[in-house]
Design an enzyme around this catalytic site. Structure first.
Site, PDB file in Angstrom:
ATOM      1  CG  ASP A 175      -2.014   1.086   1.171  1.00  0.00           C
ATOM      2  OD1 ASP A 175      -2.912   0.589   0.268  1.00  0.00           O
ATOM      3  OD2 ASP A 175      -1.770   2.102   1.610  1.00  0.00           O
ATOM      4  CE1 TYR A 304      -4.826   6.639  -0.355  1.00  0.00           C
ATOM      5  CE2 TYR A 304      -4.782   6.899   1.959  1.00  0.00           C
ATOM      6  CZ  TYR A 304      -4.636   6.213   1.150  1.00  0.00           C
ATOM      7  OH  TYR A 304      -4.600   4.704   1.097  1.00  0.00           O
ATOM      8  CG  HIS A 362      -4.378  -4.170   0.280  1.00  0.00           C
ATOM      9  ND1 HIS A 362      -3.858  -3.604  -1.084  1.00  0.00           N
ATOM     10  CD2 HIS A 362      -4.172  -3.024   0.938  1.00  0.00           C
ATOM     11  CE1 HIS A 362      -3.344  -2.455  -0.992  1.00  0.00           C
ATOM     12  NE2 HIS A 362      -3.757  -2.014   0.356  1.00  0.00           N
TER      13      HIS A 362
END
Length: 384
Positions: A175, A304, A362
């Site tokens: 990630d 982000y 993930h």
């Protein structure tokens, strides 16, 4: 560097249980469960477990088994676990989590990686482990200024490893941790011996010739990327544009924080129906509780926002120069992103290890810790 120990005041846990008991619940929408988000009926049962059964003190004690420290780097606080192997010649390994992860994500791999002799492995495969909380996440806490991109985090990690006295080391991540680790290899090539990632984003450049002769598997991977963009990326677009607005709901409502994270443990893993099909319930709640207790919903989402331009560049075909540091890629079949090797080699001319695993998604350190450990060992051994 100061020693650190997690010691949450009891009043904070009492407040959490009170808030969970006082939740105001929405009505379940019609239609297929999970199609529009987390079902109320599922979350009610999980919240009751969180309130009455989940043992934070046990999770806290498990984390406190390992040496932890805090230090200031580039003006921000950095919390990290530092687990020295009993094998004196062990290789230093820096593990970086992503969102919505934490250092607790790695609890099941710490023992096998740092002390393989005690876990039926070869002592030659031992690692000294450095496991930091990303700035803005968990016990690192909120950052004091803007600009904390993955690249800036990589710079902080290079300084952290220098302060710890590690002149040559490996980096691993998934990630956000994948991007940080790759950036670390770019900026600290003198000291990074190799980078291993369990997520790699590969996007077409727009050149039609690039996608000529795709196999069925490669077409499926492109379709998965398209599904992410159209259906599963809402969280990313919100966190990349309005992380502070989102933070009010998640910081005030533990159920909101739980739903926001639990959904990802279902959508991004091999879960058949509920997140616990893929990850341990108590481990998931440990991670959610860390976000809640540290009030880092907004500060963790902010990376982000800071890196939104970088993602726009990547998807439009603008890419940084490739690193010369050897790169290993572990592909877990249930991840939201499955890279195309032909595109990965276009962007990273230094891929020396590529493995296609048969299970996991993930969060492999949570879902398939044995496979992740084996792949990291294989990558490290291949570097010679």
């Amino acid at each position: 560097m100061q020693p650190f120990r997690i010691e949450i005041p009891e009043a904070d846990l009492v407040d959490l249980r009170r808030r969970l008991a006082d939740t105001r619940w929405p009505v379940d929408p019609p239609g297929e469960p999970w199609r529009r988000g987390v079902p109320t009926s599922y979350l009610q049962e999980l919240v009751e477990y969180w309130r009455t059964t989940f043992d934070w003190r046990a999770a806290e004690a498990e984390l406190n088994r390992y040496p932890q420290f805090v230090t200031e780097i580039d003006g921000t606080n950095v919390h990290f676990l530092h687990v020295r192997s009993p094998e004196p010649d062990a290789t230093p390994l820096l593990l970086t989590h992503g969102w919505p992860g934490s250092v607790a994500e790695f609890l099941d791999v710490i023992g096998p990686l740092s002390d393989p002799r005690a876990h039926g492995g070869d002592p030659a495969d031992a690692f000294h482990l450095v496991i930091p909380s990303l700035p803005g996440f968990g016990f690192s806490g909120a950052v004091p200024d803007t600009g904390w991109t993955a690249l800036r985090v990589a710079g902080a990690w290079a300084e952290l490893m220098r302060r710890l006295g590690y002149d040559r080391y490996l980096a691993q991540g998934g990630d956000i941790g994948s991007g940080v680790s790759i950036d670390l290899g770019r900026i600290d090539q003198e000291h990074v011996a190799g980078v291993h990632v369990n997520m790699l984003m590969t996007f077409p450049s727009g050149d039609p010739g690039e996608l000529t002769g795709l196999t069925g598997s490669e077409q499926d991977r492109l379709a998965r990327m398209a599904r992410f963009d159209s259906e599963l990326s809402g969280y990313m677009k919100l966190q990349a544009t309005r992380p502070q607005t989102l933070s009010f709901g998640l910081t005030d409502s533990p159920v909101g924080q739980l739903a926001w994270i639990a959904e990802k443990f279902r959508d991004w893993t091999g879960a058949a129906k509920v997140p616990e099909d893929a990850v341990d319930r108590d481990r998931m709640l440990t991670i959610v509780t860390i976000y809640w207790l540290t009030r880092t919903a907004g500060s963790s989402a902010a990376i982000y926002f800071e890196d939104a331009g970088k993602l726009d560049d990547i998807t439009s075909g603008v890419r940084p120069a490739p690193s010369t540091v050897p790169l290993g890629v572990a592909v877990f079949p249930d991840d939201i992103f499955l890279p195309l090797r032909r595109l990965a080699e276009r962007d990273h001319g230094n891929i020396v290890h590529w493995s296609e695993l048969d299970r996991g998604g993930h969060f492999p350190a949570l879902e398939q810790p044995e496979q992740l450990v084996a792949d990291i060992r294989a990558f490290a051994a291949g570097l010679g």
